[in-house]
Design an enzyme around this catalytic site. Structure first.
Site, PDB file in Angstrom:
ATOM      1  N   ARG A   1       9.282  -7.953   1.000  1.00  9.70           N
ATOM      2  CA  ARG A   1      10.524  -7.703   0.240  1.00  9.70           C
ATOM      3  C   ARG A   1      10.434  -6.833  -0.640  1.00  9.70           C
ATOM      4  O   ARG A   1      10.993  -5.614  -0.741  1.00  9.70           O
ATOM      5  CB  ARG A   1      11.147  -9.013  -0.398  1.00  9.70           C
ATOM      6  CG  ARG A   1      11.962 -10.024   0.490  1.00  9.70           C
ATOM      7  CD  ARG A   1      11.985 -11.300  -0.155  1.00  9.70           C
ATOM      8  NE  ARG A   1      10.545 -11.766  -0.290  1.00  9.70           N
ATOM      9  CZ  ARG A   1      10.012 -12.295   0.983  1.00  9.70           C
ATOM     10  NH1 ARG A   1      10.755 -12.667   1.983  1.00  9.70           N
ATOM     11  NH2 ARG A   1       8.559 -12.824   1.035  1.00  9.70           N
ATOM     12  N   THR A   2       9.085  -6.712  -1.352  1.00 13.13           N
ATOM     13  CA  THR A   2       9.051  -5.692  -2.646  1.00 13.13           C
ATOM     14  C   THR A   2       8.420  -4.374  -1.728  1.00 13.13           C
ATOM     15  O   THR A   2       9.126  -3.234  -2.150  1.00 13.13           O
ATOM     16  CB  THR A   2       7.728  -6.038  -3.511  1.00 13.13           C
ATOM     17  OG1 THR A   2       8.191  -7.355  -3.917  1.00 13.13           O
ATOM     18  CG2 THR A   2       7.778  -5.150  -4.382  1.00 13.13           C
TER      19      THR A   2
ATOM     20  N   LYS B   1     -13.920   1.816   2.531  1.00 17.54           N
ATOM     21  CA  LYS B   1     -15.299   2.330   2.558  1.00 17.54           C
ATOM     22  C   LYS B   1     -15.832   2.275   1.378  1.00 17.54           C
ATOM     23  O   LYS B   1     -17.127   3.015   1.227  1.00 17.54           O
ATOM     24  CB  LYS B   1     -15.331   3.741   3.130  1.00 17.54           C
ATOM     25  CG  LYS B   1     -14.574   3.751   4.520  1.00 17.54           C
ATOM     26  CD  LYS B   1     -14.302   5.537   5.017  1.00 17.54           C
ATOM     27  CE  LYS B   1     -13.680   5.488   6.319  1.00 17.54           C
ATOM     28  NZ  LYS B   1     -13.568   7.071   6.674  1.00 17.54           N
TER      29      LYS B   1
ATOM     30  N   ARG C   1       0.753  -2.517  -5.882  1.00 19.42           N
ATOM     31  CA  ARG C   1       0.758  -3.896  -6.188  1.00 19.42           C
ATOM     32  C   ARG C   1      -0.985  -4.307  -5.776  1.00 19.42           C
ATOM     33  O   ARG C   1      -1.463  -3.621  -5.058  1.00 19.42           O
ATOM     34  CB  ARG C   1       1.529  -4.679  -4.652  1.00 19.42           C
ATOM     35  CG  ARG C   1       1.161  -6.123  -4.682  1.00 19.42           C
ATOM     36  CD  ARG C   1       2.048  -6.860  -3.831  1.00 19.42           C
ATOM     37  NE  ARG C   1       3.273  -7.221  -4.513  1.00 19.42           N
ATOM     38  CZ  ARG C   1       4.109  -8.096  -4.101  1.00 19.42           C
ATOM     39  NH1 ARG C   1       4.084  -8.808  -2.993  1.00 19.42           N
ATOM     40  NH2 ARG C   1       5.005  -8.072  -4.659  1.00 19.42           N
TER      41      ARG C   1
ATOM     42  N   HIS D   1       5.409  -9.047 -12.652  1.00 20.70           N
ATOM     43  CA  HIS D   1       6.185  -8.486 -11.744  1.00 20.70           C
ATOM     44  C   HIS D   1       7.314  -7.907 -12.187  1.00 20.70           C
ATOM     45  O   HIS D   1       8.269  -8.498 -11.888  1.00 20.70           O
ATOM     46  CB  HIS D   1       6.177  -9.652 -10.402  1.00 20.70           C
ATOM     47  CG  HIS D   1       6.814  -9.111  -9.304  1.00 20.70           C
ATOM     48  ND1 HIS D   1       7.157  -7.933  -8.815  1.00 20.70           N
ATOM     49  CD2 HIS D   1       6.896  -9.563  -7.833  1.00 20.70           C
ATOM     50  CE1 HIS D   1       7.476  -7.536  -7.683  1.00 20.70           C
ATOM     51  NE2 HIS D   1       7.207  -8.662  -7.273  1.00 20.70           N
TER      52      HIS D   1
END
Length: 322
Positions: free
Chosen positions: A72-73, A100, A122, A152
């Protein structure tokens, strides 16, 4: 739930929001300004609208950096950026140089060199977006799309928009948040926003092991019984158990959790007759919520998702100076 222990500066010298990292410390007027701006964008998200774009971020580059999984986000941020006419770059972390061993800041510096304007981040590490915001030059903006168990903010804002849309006056609301509060960045953002907006009856319901020990400092009422905590509330928000952030065996799981803390039609009946049901997703049906409730007439869960586009449009346009 405690006050930030890392330096956070979301505003420029003129007092304008230039990053969105947390809802803690935002004033009522600042939150209302974001919600009012989002309301102006709701018409752009109308499915009946033939052209679903405005030119506010034309020529800007938005980089979505998702170090954790998201449906969703991530998707609504991408839709929101495109509807603002921005160029959107979704970095595949699993195939990027971070796999890496490149450091987070080195990755950011290289993307700035590619003329990034906005980073949507995120990350599994709490306060990682704050570290990025403290590093980038003034013309680059950072939006926290969820960091560890910390915050959030855009989810909190879209939840506030949803509550205001259906209930209007925060000062009269009784809001219950059910489930895994201690690991939930959504719960933290919601509690800070509700407090700023004047809500005086905020309740959390869950087993002791899933509730923070400093909620009393925020004026939040704690319940370990669904039957007691849900009585007379206007809003019920259920949260999933975040197993990825805890040790196995710490709380009842599956059917055992549902038996104690699942939101069923019978338990929802203890709330006000016009109470709304919310969930930030992803849902685990039969664990924290019954399908009859999730799909029922009082559920506004899918409306939250739709409102999320307008709210994220608002946040990006505001931090970018539009």
């Amino acid at each position: 739930m405690s006050t930030e222990n890392s330096f956070v500066n979301q505003f420029n010298a003129a007092g304008e929001l230039t990053h969105l990292l947390t809802l803690e410390g935002l004033l009522k007027e600042q939150i209302v300004h974001i919600l009012d701006t989002a309301q102006q964008f709701v018409s752009v998200t109308d499915p009946a609208r033939e052209v679903k774009k405005v030119p506010l971020l034309r020529g800007k580059s938005v980089f979505n950096l998702f170090f954790e999984n998201s449906t969703r986000t991530r998707t609504t941020f991408e839709i929101a950026a495109k509807r603002l006419s921005a160029d959107v770059i979704n970095l595949d972390i699993s195939t990027s140089s971070t796999a890496k061993g490149e450091s987070l800041i080195d990755t950011i510096d290289n993307l700035i060199a590619m003329q990034a304007d906005i980073f949507v981040v995120r990350h599994s590490v709490s306060r990682a977006p704050i570290e990025i915001a403290n590093h980038v030059p003034p013309y680059v903006h950072v939006i926290n799309a969820g960091d560890g168990s910390h915050q959030h903010p855009t989810q909190g804002l879209l939840d506030m928009y949803t509550m205001r849309h259906f209930k209007q006056d925060f000062t009269k609301l009784k809001v219950a948040i059910v489930g895994d509060i201690v690991h939930s960045r959504v719960a933290k953002s919601n509690i800070h926003a509700l407090t700023a907006l004047g809500c005086t009856d905020i309740r959390v319901i869950g087993p002791e092991s899933l509730l923070p020990n400093d909620l009393d400092m925020l004026g939040v009422k704690v319940f370990h019984s669904m039957e007691e905590g849900l009585r007379g509330v206007d809003v019920v928000m259920t949260l999933r158990i975040q197993k990825e952030r805890m040790e196995a065996g710490k709380v009842p799981e599956g059917a055992a959790f549902f038996a104690q803390f699942g939101l069923t039609p019978e338990r929802l009946a203890l709330a006000k007759p016009d109470a709304i049901v919310m969930h930030p997703g992803p849902m685990n049906r039969g664990v924290e919520i019954d399908s009859k409730v999730a799909d029922g007439a009082q559920s506004v869960i899918l409306k939250q998702v739709t409102f999320g586009i307008a709210v994220r449009m608002a946040v990006m346009s505001i931090v970018a100076g539009n």
